[in-house]
Design an enzyme around this catalytic site. Structure first.
Site, PDB file in Angstrom:
ATOM      1  N   ASN A  11       9.352  25.598  50.360  1.00  0.00           N
ATOM      2  CA  ASN A  11      10.055  25.788  51.606  1.00  0.00           C
ATOM      3  C   ASN A  11      11.630  25.047  51.623  1.00  0.00           C
ATOM      4  OD1 ASN A  11      10.740  25.606  54.312  1.00  0.00           O
ATOM      5  ND2 ASN A  11       9.120  24.767  54.866  1.00  0.00           N
ATOM      6  N   LYS A  13      13.862  25.244  53.582  1.00  0.00           N
ATOM      7  CA  LYS A  13      14.874  24.898  54.712  1.00  0.00           C
ATOM      8  C   LYS A  13      16.078  25.840  54.584  1.00  0.00           C
ATOM      9  CE  LYS A  13      11.775  21.673  54.963  1.00  0.00           C
ATOM     10  NZ  LYS A  13      11.193  19.802  55.683  1.00  0.00           N
ATOM     11  N   HIS A 102       6.094  25.505  61.937  1.00  0.00           N
ATOM     12  CA  HIS A 102       6.730  24.115  60.926  1.00  0.00           C
ATOM     13  C   HIS A 102       6.553  23.481  61.986  1.00  0.00           C
ATOM     14  CE1 HIS A 102       8.542  21.613  58.770  1.00  0.00           C
ATOM     15  NE2 HIS A 102       8.031  22.369  57.665  1.00  0.00           N
ATOM     16  N   GLU A 104       8.792  21.037  62.003  1.00  0.00           N
ATOM     17  CA  GLU A 104      10.050  21.070  62.938  1.00  0.00           C
ATOM     18  C   GLU A 104      11.276  22.592  63.534  1.00  0.00           C
ATOM     19  OE1 GLU A 104      11.731  21.396  58.765  1.00  0.00           O
ATOM     20  OE2 GLU A 104      11.583  19.686  58.309  1.00  0.00           O
ATOM     21  N   GLU A 175       0.305  20.119  57.808  1.00  0.00           N
ATOM     22  CA  GLU A 175       1.794  19.288  57.162  1.00  0.00           C
ATOM     23  C   GLU A 175       1.868  17.627  58.762  1.00  0.00           C
ATOM     24  OE1 GLU A 175       4.728  21.151  54.848  1.00  0.00           O
ATOM     25  OE2 GLU A 175       5.188  21.707  56.969  1.00  0.00           O
ATOM     26  N   GLY A 181       9.109  14.652  54.854  1.00  0.00           N
ATOM     27  CA  GLY A 181      10.446  14.511  54.503  1.00  0.00           C
ATOM     28  C   GLY A 181      10.885  13.001  54.713  1.00  0.00           C
ATOM     29  N   SER A 221       5.836  15.601  51.844  1.00  0.00           N
ATOM     30  CA  SER A 221       6.263  13.954  50.675  1.00  0.00           C
ATOM     31  C   SER A 221       5.583  15.034  49.551  1.00  0.00           C
ATOM     32  CB  SER A 221       5.852  12.800  51.562  1.00  0.00           C
ATOM     33  OG  SER A 221       6.928  12.729  51.920  1.00  0.00           O
TER      34      SER A 221
HETATM   35  P1  PGA Z   1       8.675  17.236  53.307  1.00  0.00           P
HETATM   36  O1  PGA Z   1       8.608  18.899  53.395  1.00  0.00           O
HETATM   37  O2  PGA Z   1       8.230  18.025  51.384  1.00  0.00           O
HETATM   38  O3  PGA Z   1      10.204  17.657  51.599  1.00  0.00           O
HETATM   39  O4  PGA Z   1       8.016  16.467  53.041  1.00  0.00           O
HETATM   40  C1  PGA Z   1       7.033  19.646  52.923  1.00  0.00           C
HETATM   41  C2  PGA Z   1       7.631  20.788  54.643  1.00  0.00           C
HETATM   42  O5  PGA Z   1       8.170  20.290  55.393  1.00  0.00           O
HETATM   43  O6  PGA Z   1       7.261  22.062  54.506  1.00  0.00           O
END
Ligand code: PGA
Length: 263
Positions: A11, A13, A102, A104, A175, A181, A221
């Site tokens: 992903n 983003k 997601h 976000e 998640e 993140g 992460s």
């Molecule tokens: P990350 O993001 O691996 O940077 O924690 C995962 C995601 O949001 O899909």
């Protein structure tokens, strides 16, 4: 051993520029060249770039098995929806999958279950497959509300007016919001506990056969150092990777380590 094929989803983003794509794909292919031989197992890889790069990615991957995913799609096929992405237009670009719900989208852009449900219905009707993301915030976990939150987010799957057979075109990504993140991943046990809850919920509320076939991904992460332990859990069938997917070296490291011990 189940027959759920492990899958690794990048992903990206809102990252990367057009010029970054050819080099990334070339390096990734090189790095993964020997993976099936090493592991002897089948696996799938998907890349979800920002929408403006999907066409370029589609062309670059024309003869490749790497899947293409979008990071969101609209709640109807066409119409007066400034800034939205038509699921039909995604299909037109040979996009196979779309990530919906997601964290976000849920938290920064305030998307709620009802909107995610409409997005999901429209995507499925256009023939897209869906990665539905669910996950609790830290406060939910601290107050023992993790399963309740996950259950509420999953309940959009109970709609009986989705296209027939839709569960075959759905993956769930667990998640935890506090792990995205942040560098702090869920422990393999924490992940497995929620994955098991999701599979049981789907078996009880929807369809036991589909539940046993459905791939449930972990995200938050993930890095080469923790991919193996997380993927070793019995109900973890794949990984959704943000930060570590931006570099083909770390992304391939996640894939290689994630596939170790699986055959
Ligand atoms: P990350 O993001 O691996 O940077 O924690 C995962 C995601 O949001 O899909």
């Amino acid at each position: 051993m189940n027959n759920r094929i492990p899958i690794f989803v990048a992903n990206w983003k809102m990252n990367k520029l057009l010029n970054d794509l050819p080099d990334y794909i070339q390096k990734l292919k090189l790095l993964l060249g020997d993976v099936p031989l090493v592991t002897g197992s089948q696996y799938e890889v998907m890349i979800a770039p920002s929408t403006v790069h999907l066409q370029a990615l589609s062309l670059l991957l024309e003869n490749e098995t790497i899947l293409k995913g979008a990071q969101n799609s609209g709640a109807s096929k066409f119409g007066a929806h400034t800034g939205e992405i038509s699921p039909a237009a995604l299909k037109d670009l040979k996009v196979d999958w779309v990530i919906l719900g997601h964290s976000e989208r849920r938290h920064i852009y305030k998307e709620e279950d009802l909107l995610i449900l409409s997005r999901m219905r429209a995507a499925l009707e256009e023939g897209l497959s869906v990665i539905l993301c669910v996950g609790e915030v830290l406060q939910d976990r601290k107050t023992g509300k993790t399963f309740k939150t996950i259950e509420t987010q999953l309940s959009i799957l109970k709609q009986n007016n989705f296209v027939p057979g839709y569960l075959k075109r759905v993956m769930i990504a667990y998640e935890p919001v506090w792990a995205i993140g942040t560098g702090e991943n869920a422990s393999p046990q924490q992940a497995e506990e929620v994955h098991q809850f999701i599979r049981n919920w789907i078996a009880e509320k929807l369809d036991p056969e589909e539940a046993s076939q459905m791939r449930i991904l972990y995200g938050g992460s993930v890095k080469p150092e923790n991919a193996n332990q997380i993927m070793s859990q019995k109900d973890v069938d794949g990984l959704l990777i943000g930060t570590a997917s931006l570099d083909p070296v770390t992304f391939s490291g996640v894939i290689k380590n994630g596939l170790k011990n699986r055959s």
